[in-house]
Write a protein that holds these residues in place. Structure first.
Motif, PDB file in Angstrom:
ATOM      1  N   GLY A 139     -67.542   5.626  21.305  1.00  0.00           N
ATOM      2  CA  GLY A 139     -67.815   6.598  20.398  1.00  0.00           C
ATOM      3  C   GLY A 139     -67.194   8.241  20.848  1.00  0.00           C
ATOM      4  N   GLN A 140     -66.291   7.911  21.653  1.00  0.00           N
ATOM      5  CA  GLN A 140     -65.631   9.206  22.077  1.00  0.00           C
ATOM      6  C   GLN A 140     -64.119   9.027  21.956  1.00  0.00           C
ATOM      7  OE1 GLN A 140     -67.584  11.625  23.081  1.00  0.00           O
ATOM      8  NE2 GLN A 140     -69.482  10.467  22.817  1.00  0.00           N
ATOM      9  N   LEU A 141     -63.410  10.313  21.975  1.00  0.00           N
ATOM     10  CA  LEU A 141     -61.963  10.109  22.194  1.00  0.00           C
ATOM     11  C   LEU A 141     -61.746   9.261  23.819  1.00  0.00           C
ATOM     12  CD1 LEU A 141     -60.696  13.630  21.390  1.00  0.00           C
ATOM     13  CD2 LEU A 141     -60.371  11.507  19.945  1.00  0.00           C
ATOM     14  N   PRO A 142     -60.773   8.402  23.735  1.00  0.00           N
ATOM     15  CA  PRO A 142     -60.419   7.702  24.802  1.00  0.00           C
ATOM     16  C   PRO A 142     -59.712   8.253  25.994  1.00  0.00           C
ATOM     17  CG  PRO A 142     -59.047   6.900  23.090  1.00  0.00           C
ATOM     18  CD  PRO A 142     -60.037   8.177  22.581  1.00  0.00           C
ATOM     19  N   LEU A 143     -60.078   9.723  26.118  1.00  0.00           N
ATOM     20  CA  LEU A 143     -59.461  10.344  27.298  1.00  0.00           C
ATOM     21  C   LEU A 143     -59.842   9.721  28.550  1.00  0.00           C
ATOM     22  CD1 LEU A 143     -60.177  13.867  26.150  1.00  0.00           C
ATOM     23  CD2 LEU A 143     -58.074  12.557  25.518  1.00  0.00           C
ATOM     24  N   SER A 144     -60.721   9.050  28.906  1.00  0.00           N
ATOM     25  CA  SER A 144     -61.165   8.655  30.160  1.00  0.00           C
ATOM     26  C   SER A 144     -60.237   7.348  30.575  1.00  0.00           C
ATOM     27  CB  SER A 144     -62.633   8.125  30.030  1.00  0.00           C
ATOM     28  OG  SER A 144     -63.082   7.547  31.575  1.00  0.00           O
ATOM     29  N   ALA A 145     -59.897   6.684  29.461  1.00  0.00           N
ATOM     30  CA  ALA A 145     -58.936   5.325  29.676  1.00  0.00           C
ATOM     31  C   ALA A 145     -57.528   5.843  30.101  1.00  0.00           C
ATOM     32  CB  ALA A 145     -58.905   4.573  28.319  1.00  0.00           C
ATOM     33  N   VAL A 146     -57.092   7.033  29.640  1.00  0.00           N
ATOM     34  CA  VAL A 146     -55.738   7.481  30.029  1.00  0.00           C
ATOM     35  C   VAL A 146     -55.952   8.028  31.331  1.00  0.00           C
ATOM     36  CG1 VAL A 146     -54.058   9.114  29.701  1.00  0.00           C
ATOM     37  CG2 VAL A 146     -55.340   8.176  27.619  1.00  0.00           C
ATOM     38  N   ARG A 147     -56.933   8.578  31.626  1.00  0.00           N
ATOM     39  CA  ARG A 147     -57.397   9.193  33.267  1.00  0.00           C
ATOM     40  C   ARG A 147     -57.375   8.342  34.115  1.00  0.00           C
ATOM     41  NH1 ARG A 147     -60.897  12.235  31.865  1.00  0.00           N
ATOM     42  NH2 ARG A 147     -62.920  11.149  32.474  1.00  0.00           N
ATOM     43  N   HIS A 148     -57.913   7.170  33.831  1.00  0.00           N
ATOM     44  CA  HIS A 148     -58.375   6.032  34.921  1.00  0.00           C
ATOM     45  C   HIS A 148     -57.296   4.991  34.765  1.00  0.00           C
ATOM     46  CE1 HIS A 148     -62.087   7.687  36.195  1.00  0.00           C
ATOM     47  NE2 HIS A 148     -62.471   7.934  35.104  1.00  0.00           N
ATOM     48  N   ARG A 149     -56.315   5.062  33.718  1.00  0.00           N
ATOM     49  CA  ARG A 149     -55.238   4.118  33.835  1.00  0.00           C
ATOM     50  C   ARG A 149     -55.910   2.567  33.433  1.00  0.00           C
ATOM     51  NH1 ARG A 149     -50.270   5.806  37.608  1.00  0.00           N
ATOM     52  NH2 ARG A 149     -50.787   8.114  37.229  1.00  0.00           N
ATOM     53  N   CYS A 150     -56.728   2.721  32.323  1.00  0.00           N
ATOM     54  CA  CYS A 150     -57.577   1.448  32.116  1.00  0.00           C
ATOM     55  C   CYS A 150     -56.573   0.271  31.743  1.00  0.00           C
ATOM     56  CB  CYS A 150     -58.690   1.937  31.186  1.00  0.00           C
ATOM     57  SG  CYS A 150     -60.044   2.665  31.933  1.00  0.00           S
ATOM     58  N   TYR A 151     -55.617   0.272  30.856  1.00  0.00           N
ATOM     59  CA  TYR A 151     -54.766  -0.776  30.446  1.00  0.00           C
ATOM     60  C   TYR A 151     -53.639  -1.042  31.402  1.00  0.00           C
ATOM     61  CZ  TYR A 151     -52.173  -4.002  27.491  1.00  0.00           C
ATOM     62  OH  TYR A 151     -51.769  -5.100  27.019  1.00  0.00           O
ATOM     63  N   ARG A 152     -53.967  -2.273  32.275  1.00  0.00           N
ATOM     64  CA  ARG A 152     -52.854  -2.651  33.014  1.00  0.00           C
ATOM     65  C   ARG A 152     -52.561  -1.496  34.284  1.00  0.00           C
ATOM     66  NH1 ARG A 152     -50.377  -7.432  31.513  1.00  0.00           N
ATOM     67  NH2 ARG A 152     -50.871  -8.127  29.381  1.00  0.00           N
TER      68      ARG A 152
END
Length: 393
Positions: free
Chosen positions: A130-143
């Motif tokens: 439900g949020q902008l996926p900034l955390s995914a970028v910061r933590h490099r969540c994809y591969r």
């Protein structure tokens, strides 16, 4: 009914690949005119990075190809199993423009989470729900890649904002009520998300379960709870023999455990027939997952042969397994609790046999091909009704 079934295969085959094949065969057995369209991630290495990134956001060529296939086949329904990353959300528009309703099965949480798992650094993570996926970028969540994570986050942000997921899909299929609730929280239209579990094409049926061992079957990865499994068996001290099936990054740890822990054996990757035979002979299955499982095929296969399941009380597993009826639950990540539940079930033979009967009855009531076809037809009917009520033609 004329159905086009579409799937983007991953390099590492998963449960969605099994379901794609099983569901396609199921439709054909019931007399539907089915065509398939498949692409494989094996070609990603042959595509320049910038082009691959752009195509993940919007692959116009794939959208046009789906439109052509729908017109050529006269498809009434296009059923997508996975569109990431090669197909992209452009395929929804291609299907609907050509006159077909769109159905999307939600095998994982990719629309809401960059890695599709809601799992990061060894624990459940809902930072992007439900949020902008900034955390995914910061933590490099994809591969574990900054650039790749940015592309996935951009895809999610752009298409949620543009209404692609709201307007481009006529019906979604969630595998469990738990998953449905997460997708609603993530912004998908509740009235268009139906629940239809995975199913088993054919089961060898129940057996006595007198092989004298517990069984784990799955990828040897952290989110499957493999490390918790090994810690629990270290506590058990050889009381309960354990056979481990599967392969993956944690294979060296599993192999080392077989040398250190009495009664633990690793059989590696086995074909489905061998897995089912081992399930028939096992006392119970252990599913110690530490992420929100979609709907593991091992659970359906276990109940198909009447095998009780000791699983973590997390997400879908916590909702699907009925303690004392189809298995037992333990606190995720708690090796001592897992060991206690395993030991109780091992020592209570009569209760375990009763669970075997109830597990198989659960399978017959909910996870057979016949039941699944009924559910699928109801979902297709709802998709066609929604499509007919919209102006996009």
């Amino acid at each position: 009914m004329r159905v086009l079934v579409v799937h983007n295969f991953y390099q590492q085959a998963g449960g969605e690949d099994v379901v794609f094949r099983a569901e396609t065969a199921l439709l054909r057995r019931h007399g539907h005119d089915v065509q398939t369209f498949m692409v494989s991630n094996d070609v990603i290495g042959q595509t320049p990075r910038l082009r691959a990134a752009a195509q993940t956001l919007w692959n116009a060529r794939m959208g046009q190809q789906i439109e052509h296939l729908v017109r050529e086949h006269g498809s009434e329904i296009v059923h997508f199993h996975n569109t990431f990353p090669l197909l992209s959300p452009a395929v929804y528009g291609g299907a609907r423009t050509a006159g077909a309703a769109v159905v999307q099965t939600l095998h994982n949480f990719r629309l809401l989470c960059a890695n599709g798992l809601f799992f990061r650094d060894g624990h459940v993570c809902e930072d992007c729900l439900g949020q902008l996926p900034l955390s995914a970028v910061r933590h490099r969540c994809y591969r574990d890649s900054l650039s790749a994570s940015t592309v996935v986050a951009a895809m999610q942000t752009v298409h949620h904002a543009a209404g692609t997921y709201r307007d481009g899909v006529d019906a979604y299929i969630a595998l469990t009520e738990f998953a449905r609730d997460k997708f609603i929280a993530g912004g998908l239209p509740a009235e268009r998300i139906a629940v239809k579990p995975n199913f088993l094409e054919a089961s060898p049926g129940p057996a006595a379960g007198d092989g004298g061992y517990a069984l784990f079957a799955g990828r040897l990865v952290p989110e499957k709870g493999v490390e918790t499994l090994l810690r629990a068996w270290a506590t058990l001290g050889g009381t309960v023999p354990l056979k481990i099936l599967g392969d993956g990054p944690l294979a060296p740890q599993v192999e080392a455990a077989t040398r250190q822990l009495p009664g633990v054996s690793w059989l590696g990757q086995r074909d489905r027939a061998e897995v089912l035979q081992l399930m028939q002979e096992a006392a119970f299955l252990v599913l110690p997952s530490e992420w929100y499982e979609g709907f593991p095929m091992t659970l359906v296969e276990a109940w198909g042969v009447g095998l009780p399941v000791v699983g973590s009380e997390l997400g879908a597993l916590g909702a699907l397994i009925e303690p004392g009826r189809t298995g037992l639950l333990f606190h995720p990540g708690d090796a001592d609790d897992l060991a206690a539940q395993v030991l109780w079930l091992w020592n209570h033979t009569m209760e375990r046999q009763q669970m075997r009967q109830l597990a198989h009855k659960t399978f017959q009531a909910s996870y057979t091909p016949e039941r699944n076809h009924e559910q699928l037809m109801a979902i297709y009917a709802g998709a066609l009704e929604h499509f007919d009520s919209t102006a996009w033609r």
